[in-house]
Design a protein around this motif. Structure first.
Motif, PDB file in Angstrom:
ATOM      1  N   ARG A  98       0.845  -1.192   0.000  1.00  0.00           N
ATOM      2  CA  ARG A  98       0.000   0.000   0.000  1.00  0.00           C
ATOM      3  C   ARG A  98       0.881   1.241   0.000  1.00  0.00           C
ATOM      4  N   VAL A  99       0.384   2.278  -0.671  1.00  0.00           N
ATOM      5  CA  VAL A  99       1.061   3.571  -0.706  1.00  0.00           C
ATOM      6  C   VAL A  99       0.105   4.624  -0.167  1.00  0.00           C
ATOM      7  N   VAL A 100       0.622   5.582   0.586  1.00  0.00           N
ATOM      8  CA  VAL A 100      -0.190   6.710   1.050  1.00  0.00           C
ATOM      9  C   VAL A 100       0.548   7.992   0.686  1.00  0.00           C
ATOM     10  N   THR A 101      -0.191   9.029   0.351  1.00  0.00           N
ATOM     11  CA  THR A 101       0.428  10.310   0.023  1.00  0.00           C
ATOM     12  C   THR A 101      -0.116  11.397   0.931  1.00  0.00           C
ATOM     13  N   PHE A 102       0.764  12.333   1.290  1.00  0.00           N
ATOM     14  CA  PHE A 102       0.410  13.439   2.172  1.00  0.00           C
ATOM     15  C   PHE A 102       0.742  14.772   1.504  1.00  0.00           C
ATOM     16  N   GLY A 103      -0.046  15.796   1.812  1.00  0.00           N
ATOM     17  CA  GLY A 103       0.229  17.134   1.306  1.00  0.00           C
ATOM     18  C   GLY A 103      -0.962  18.034   1.564  1.00  0.00           C
ATOM     19  N   VAL A 104      -0.716  19.326   1.745  1.00  0.00           N
ATOM     20  CA  VAL A 104      -1.797  20.293   1.939  1.00  0.00           C
ATOM     21  C   VAL A 104      -1.618  21.432   0.929  1.00  0.00           C
ATOM     22  N   GLY A 105      -2.716  22.128   0.640  1.00  0.00           N
ATOM     23  CA  GLY A 105      -2.659  23.231  -0.312  1.00  0.00           C
ATOM     24  C   GLY A 105      -2.246  22.744  -1.685  1.00  0.00           C
TER      25      GLY A 105
ATOM     26  N   ALA B  13      -0.516  17.871  -5.801  1.00  0.00           N
ATOM     27  CA  ALA B  13       0.515  16.983  -6.340  1.00  0.00           C
ATOM     28  C   ALA B  13       0.402  15.589  -5.715  1.00  0.00           C
ATOM     29  N   ALA B  14       0.122  15.540  -4.412  1.00  0.00           N
ATOM     30  CA  ALA B  14      -0.036  14.253  -3.732  1.00  0.00           C
ATOM     31  C   ALA B  14      -1.205  13.469  -4.321  1.00  0.00           C
ATOM     32  N   ALA B  15      -2.308  14.162  -4.582  1.00  0.00           N
ATOM     33  CA  ALA B  15      -3.489  13.508  -5.160  1.00  0.00           C
ATOM     34  C   ALA B  15      -3.214  13.058  -6.598  1.00  0.00           C
ATOM     35  N   ASP B  16      -2.454  13.860  -7.331  1.00  0.00           N
ATOM     36  CA  ASP B  16      -2.128  13.511  -8.713  1.00  0.00           C
ATOM     37  C   ASP B  16      -1.329  12.218  -8.778  1.00  0.00           C
ATOM     38  N   LEU B  17      -0.307  12.095  -7.923  1.00  0.00           N
ATOM     39  CA  LEU B  17       0.491  10.875  -7.915  1.00  0.00           C
ATOM     40  C   LEU B  17      -0.361   9.681  -7.500  1.00  0.00           C
TER      41      LEU B  17
ATOM     42  N   ASP C 234      -8.029  15.972   3.518  1.00  0.00           N
ATOM     43  CA  ASP C 234      -8.299  16.170   4.945  1.00  0.00           C
ATOM     44  C   ASP C 234      -7.076  15.738   5.744  1.00  0.00           C
ATOM     45  N   THR C 235      -6.463  16.670   6.472  1.00  0.00           N
ATOM     46  CA  THR C 235      -5.229  16.338   7.190  1.00  0.00           C
ATOM     47  C   THR C 235      -5.462  15.318   8.309  1.00  0.00           C
ATOM     48  N   HIS C 236      -6.661  15.303   8.876  1.00  0.00           N
ATOM     49  CA  HIS C 236      -6.947  14.302   9.901  1.00  0.00           C
ATOM     50  C   HIS C 236      -6.999  12.907   9.283  1.00  0.00           C
ATOM     51  N   VAL C 237      -7.559  12.803   8.082  1.00  0.00           N
ATOM     52  CA  VAL C 237      -7.594  11.509   7.389  1.00  0.00           C
ATOM     53  C   VAL C 237      -6.167  11.094   7.018  1.00  0.00           C
ATOM     54  N   GLN C 238      -5.336  12.052   6.636  1.00  0.00           N
ATOM     55  CA  GLN C 238      -3.944  11.734   6.344  1.00  0.00           C
ATOM     56  C   GLN C 238      -3.257  11.125   7.573  1.00  0.00           C
ATOM     57  N   LEU C 239      -3.552  11.663   8.737  1.00  0.00           N
ATOM     58  CA  LEU C 239      -2.983  11.117   9.964  1.00  0.00           C
ATOM     59  C   LEU C 239      -3.495   9.697  10.232  1.00  0.00           C
TER      60      LEU C 239
ATOM     61  N   GLY D  55       8.515  22.241   5.922  1.00  0.00           N
ATOM     62  CA  GLY D  55       8.234  22.590   7.311  1.00  0.00           C
ATOM     63  C   GLY D  55       6.752  22.645   7.632  1.00  0.00           C
ATOM     64  N   THR D  56       5.910  22.103   6.768  1.00  0.00           N
ATOM     65  CA  THR D  56       4.469  22.084   7.026  1.00  0.00           C
ATOM     66  C   THR D  56       4.169  21.092   8.144  1.00  0.00           C
ATOM     67  N   ILE D  57       3.614  21.579   9.226  1.00  0.00           N
ATOM     68  CA  ILE D  57       3.457  20.761  10.433  1.00  0.00           C
ATOM     69  C   ILE D  57       2.585  19.538  10.193  1.00  0.00           C
ATOM     70  N   ASP D  58       1.452  19.713   9.500  1.00  0.00           N
ATOM     71  CA  ASP D  58       0.539  18.588   9.272  1.00  0.00           C
ATOM     72  C   ASP D  58       1.239  17.464   8.507  1.00  0.00           C
ATOM     73  N   VAL D  59       1.992  17.841   7.489  1.00  0.00           N
ATOM     74  CA  VAL D  59       2.670  16.844   6.655  1.00  0.00           C
ATOM     75  C   VAL D  59       3.801  16.185   7.436  1.00  0.00           C
ATOM     76  N   LEU D  60       4.560  16.983   8.165  1.00  0.00           N
ATOM     77  CA  LEU D  60       5.653  16.443   8.973  1.00  0.00           C
ATOM     78  C   LEU D  60       5.130  15.449   9.999  1.00  0.00           C
ATOM     79  N   ARG D  61       4.022  15.787  10.646  1.00  0.00           N
ATOM     80  CA  ARG D  61       3.437  14.905  11.663  1.00  0.00           C
ATOM     81  C   ARG D  61       3.013  13.576  11.038  1.00  0.00           C
ATOM     82  N   ALA D  62       2.423  13.617   9.838  1.00  0.00           N
ATOM     83  CA  ALA D  62       1.994  12.396   9.165  1.00  0.00           C
ATOM     84  C   ALA D  62       3.190  11.500   8.850  1.00  0.00           C
ATOM     85  N   VAL D  63       4.273  12.097   8.387  1.00  0.00           N
ATOM     86  CA  VAL D  63       5.477  11.315   8.066  1.00  0.00           C
ATOM     87  C   VAL D  63       6.065  10.693   9.324  1.00  0.00           C
TER      88      VAL D  63
END
Length: 289
Positions: free
Chosen positions: A138-145, A150-154, A170-175, A195-203
């Motif tokens: 399985r692959v998951v992609t994260f990104g905001v704005g 780009a994350a959705a495109d990939l 939805d950043t909560h769904v990403q988490l 340095g985007t906090i939501d993305v960093l936290r997901a990683v």
């Protein structure tokens, strides 16, 4: 030093000392002046000591200021040739540009961004990432704005060739996706700044769960890059006048395409079946002429 010297100068500014930042700003504000400037004249322009100019050059990986100036001269010359090739006098977007000038400048910036991204791509990292994706359950992609686009495109591209890929704006769904990752998961995060906090936290969550994590970012020394297993850089500089992240978006989409095509190559034996099945599934949703 990887890539052109002006892009490297912009990227390193957050990690420079205050006096070195003043030198970097002086160079970026007037590269043509810096090409001909001595250590003394550049120091005067930046209102710093000569030692600060030398330290600035060494921070970029040069032995000293002379080698920095040689590389800068080559970059300024290349940029002049590119501007002439695109039939535009200067690259910055201005409110006074005509529609034709605006279109020419945007086309120039976006084409140059894609070329630069391809030229500076870490091919070893690309191969490592593509093989991890191809072998993942399985692959998951994260990104905001804009990075979320780009994350959705990939994700959409990978789904079309039979790879289970989850993506959500939805950043909560990403988490949630990150929390459910494991050693059979590849997690791919897009963030221009790194340095985007939501993305960093997901990683961080995905990494703790055992996933192979990927950062696609402009800053290879960013917190996101530090948290990831592998990093692909998206070198890009936004034009002064912009209504959206134009250059960064193009760089991210280009990297997404590089990753997708390499994964498709690795999964070539299964490619036709997956594409035929997905094409048949959506084919009935198109009007016929």
């Amino acid at each position: 030093m990887d890539g052109d010297v002006l892009e490297a100068t912009r990227a390193i500014i957050p990690r420079l000392r205050p006096a070195e930042v003043q030198v970097a700003r002086a160079v970026l504000d007037d590269p043509a002046f810096a090409v001909t400037a001595t250590v003394t004249t550049l120091a005067e322009r930046a209102s710093v000591s000569q030692a600060s100019v030398v330290r600035f050059a060494k921070s970029l990986g040069f032995a000293g200021y002379p080698s920095f100036r040689v590389e800068l001269a080559q970059e300024v010359s290349r940029r002049a040739i590119e501007l002439e090739r695109s039939n535009i006098a200067e690259g910055e977007l201005n409110p006074s540009d005509s529609p034709a000038e605006m279109v020419a400048k945007v086309a120039f910036h976006e084409a140059r961004t894609i070329e630069q991204t391809g030229r500076m791509l870490d091919l070893d990292a690309l191969e490592r990432i593509a093989r991890a994706i191809a072998d993942s359950e399985r692959v998951v992609t994260f990104g905001v704005g804009a990075s979320g686009l780009a994350a959705a495109d990939l994700a959409q591209k990978l789904q079309r060739i039979g790879i289970m890929c989850l993506s959500s704006h939805d950043t909560h769904v990403q988490l949630v996706h990150a929390a459910l990752a494991d050693a059979r998961t590849t997690a791919i995060a897009f963030s221009f700044s790194g340095g985007t906090i939501d993305v960093l936290r997901a990683v961080e969550i995905a990494s703790d769960a055992g996933a192979f994590t990927v950062a696609i970012t402009n800053d290879t020394d960013s917190p996101l890059a530090a948290a990831a297993s592998a990093t692909l850089r998206t070198p890009a500089r936004e034009a002064t006048l912009r209504a959206a992240a134009l250059a960064s978006r193009m760089a991210q989409l280009a990297v997404a395409d590089f990753v997708f095509i390499r994964v498709a190559q690795l999964r070539y034996p299964d490619l036709d079946a997956a594409l035929s099945a997905t094409r048949a599934a959506v084919g009935t949703q198109h009007l016929t002429r």
